[in-house]
Design an enzyme around this catalytic site. Structure first.
Site, mmCIF file in Angstrom:
data_model
loop_
_atom_site.group_PDB
_atom_site.id
_atom_site.type_symbol
_atom_site.label_atom_id
_atom_site.label_comp_id
_atom_site.label_asym_id
_atom_site.label_seq_id
_atom_site.Cartn_x
_atom_site.Cartn_y
_atom_site.Cartn_z
ATOM 1 N N LEU A 1 19.192 -13.030 -24.644
ATOM 2 C CA LEU A 1 20.238 -13.854 -25.239
ATOM 3 C C LEU A 1 21.544 -13.079 -25.289
ATOM 4 C CD1 LEU A 1 18.480 -15.703 -28.195
ATOM 5 C CD2 LEU A 1 18.888 -16.504 -25.894
ATOM 6 N N CYS A 2 22.589 -13.816 -25.638
ATOM 7 C CA CYS A 2 23.935 -13.259 -25.730
ATOM 8 C C CYS A 2 23.934 -11.980 -26.553
ATOM 9 C CB CYS A 2 24.859 -14.285 -26.377
ATOM 10 S SG CYS A 2 26.518 -13.658 -26.726
ATOM 11 N N PRO A 3 24.603 -10.934 -26.151
ATOM 12 C CA PRO A 3 25.456 -10.820 -24.960
ATOM 13 C C PRO A 3 24.745 -10.196 -23.759
ATOM 14 C CG PRO A 3 25.795 -8.906 -26.333
ATOM 15 C CD PRO A 3 24.670 -9.706 -26.974
ATOM 16 N N MET A 4 23.407 -10.036 -23.843
ATOM 17 C CA MET A 4 22.737 -9.184 -22.857
ATOM 18 C C MET A 4 22.789 -9.681 -21.402
ATOM 19 S SD MET A 4 22.395 -6.839 -24.818
ATOM 20 C CE MET A 4 21.737 -5.590 -23.736
#
Lengths: 80, 174
Positions: free
Chosen positions: A17-20
């Site tokens: 999930l964000c920001p990965m």
């Protein structure tokens, strides 16, 4: 006519999930030559906005996006 | 002849791009959720090829602390006890429930595969984010440099922050 895009690096960012997802793309873009393409597969719907935005801010290019079966596939070209 | 001129123009245009965009973030809060926001933004900005400086002040120092006790005076030791611990001990600003909330959020985030706060901080550092401690709040709260993680670039004051903010394309206070 759908000409095949030559992929230099496959990147699995599924389940992240964000920001990965965008972080992983940015960490790997240096591994392909200028003009080279990363094919990144994500499951986070947020990445549909994030990865193109990332490409614009860093001067790279998303040349194609595909959606299949809850997965989002980005072809990211290293421009510089 | 005309073609040569065009090429020169293109080259001249491409050169000033070398200067990186910059963001400065003031991390005031030591709350789990707010630290999370600060580090997601910092990581995103660094991944977008920006220079990122994070200035940690007051409760925000928690994000840089090791899990050791701090404080010399009575009040300093009290702060060290009550507010003690490292980034792992941060409680959410709402739904704290005396530590239950932290456990609940961590569990939920893990099940959704979101990076944990320490992982996120490590990613930010790996991407070249610079973290700074506010010397004044470190003095007030009796949190010496030795009790903070090695990656802290420096312990600085407001003058440094203003300079950073002035050079930055945007600044955030979290």
């Amino acid at each position: 006519m759908s000409d095949e895009i030559k992929v230099d690096l496959e990147l699995d960012v599924r389940k992240l999930l964000c920001p990965m997802p965008m972080v992983r793309v940015s960490q790997n873009i240096g591994k392909v030559p200028v003009g080279g393409v990363i094919r990144a597969v994500a499951t986070d719907p947020g990445s549909l906005a994030d990865i193109p935005s990332w490409a614009r801010t860093t001067g790279n290019e998303v040349i194609k996006t595909e959606r299949n079966d809850g997965e989002f596939v980005f072809y990211v070209k290293r421009v510089k | 002849m005309a073609q040569v001129q065009v090429e020169e123009k293109v080259e001249a245009k491409a050169k000033p791009e070398v200067k990186k965009k910059k963001v400065s973030i003031v991390v005031f809060s030591g709350d789990f959720d707010k630290l999370f926001a600060a580090y997601v933004i910092a990581t995103g900005a660094a991944a977008s090829n920006m220079d990122v400086t994070m200035f940690h002040t007051f409760w925000g120092l928690r994000a840089l602390k090791k899990d050791v006790s701090t404080g010399k005076s009575l009040f300093g030791r009290m702060i060290g006890k009550i507010y003690g611990g490292d980034i792992n001990k941060a409680n959410p600003s709402k739904y704290g429930f005396g530590g239950m909330g932290r456990w609940m959020f961590k569990k939920m985030m893990k099940s959704k595969n979101v990076a944990s706060l320490p992982e996120l901080r490590q990613t930010a550092l790996d991407l070249g984010v610079k973290v700074y401690g506010c010397q004044m709040s470190m003095d007030v709260m009796e949190i010496p440099r030795e009790t903070m993680i090695d990656e802290v670039s420096d312990c600085v004051g407001v003058g440094f922050l203003i300079e950073q903010a002035q050079q930055a394309d945007f600044t955030m206070f979290i």
